[in-house]
Design an enzyme around this catalytic site. Structure first.
Site, PDB file in Angstrom:
ATOM      1  N   HIS A 186    -111.861   8.653 -51.933  1.00 50.38           N
ATOM      2  CA  HIS A 186    -110.603   9.330 -51.597  1.00 50.38           C
ATOM      3  C   HIS A 186    -109.698   9.428 -52.817  1.00 50.38           C
ATOM      4  O   HIS A 186    -109.945   8.801 -53.853  1.00 50.38           O
ATOM      5  CB  HIS A 186    -109.889   8.586 -50.458  1.00 50.38           C
ATOM      6  N   CYS A 238    -112.954   0.930 -51.138  1.00 51.57           N
ATOM      7  CA  CYS A 238    -113.221   2.352 -51.366  1.00 51.57           C
ATOM      8  C   CYS A 238    -113.293   2.681 -52.854  1.00 51.57           C
ATOM      9  O   CYS A 238    -112.916   1.895 -53.708  1.00 51.57           O
ATOM     10  CB  CYS A 238    -112.128   3.194 -50.722  1.00 51.57           C
TER      11      CYS A 238
END
Length: 181
Positions: free
Chosen positions: A141, A157
């Site tokens: 992301h 992440c």
């Protein structure tokens, strides 16, 4: 033996020219940005729809298009600790512009004051775009906090600058294979 000031300066200047050249010659698999170069064949038997390698050591994401004509490297943020780092093979199963964010159960245990953030909000930790893995709660992301890129700063992440995730978002199809190393 004593050196004059002039001899010392000349010797130092010569050494300054030789040392960087020697250092560059010792590691030819690195590019100018210090990311370790990757070859997709070291990770996959075929390119498939597209291929991504997230290298948590060099903090870089490597992308190859399905036909091999496009290879790109992006600087990333990576998980803070090895315990938060999931490694292995996965794939992109969903893409979202303006993703919303909800803290995971483990994040809520550590940070009970964290609240969900709506998609498109300027303080959204997922930034402007997200690529979801088939592993729950792990994704690639963007981030509004550009200080995180190049650091161990995430809870699991892989983060990119917002403009870079937007670029990657357009290139990556659903079903692209991913390896985290």
């Amino acid at each position: 033996m004593t050196l004059s000031r002039r001899q010392l300066i000349i010797t130092g200047a010569a050494a300054a020219l030789v040392v960087p050249a020697t250092a560059r010659a010792t590691d030819i698999r690195r590019n100018v940005s210090s990311f370790a170069m990757q070859d997709w064949r070291d990770h996959f038997s075929q390119l498939g729809k597209a291929s991504i390698v997230c290298d948590t050591e060099s903090r870089a994401l490597h992308f190859w298009s399905g036909d091999g004509s496009d290879y790109r490297i992006y600087p990333t943020s990576v998980p803070k600790t090895d315990e938060l780092t999931k490694r292995g093979y996965t794939e992109i199963v969903r893409k979202k512009v303006g993703p919303s964010w909800t803290p995971t159960a483990s994040q809520m245990e550590r940070f009970p004051d964290w609240k969900p953030v709506a998609g498109g909000a300027p303080d959204n930790p997922l930034g402007t775009h997200a690529l979801y893995f088939d592993w729950p709660a792990y994704l690639i992301h963007g981030t509004h906090d550009t200080r995180k890129i190049g650091r161990r700063s995430s809870d699991g992440c892989i983060g990119l600058y917002n403009e870079k995730i937007a670029e990657l978002f357009e290139l990556v199809p659903i079903g692209a294979q991913v390896r985290l190393i």
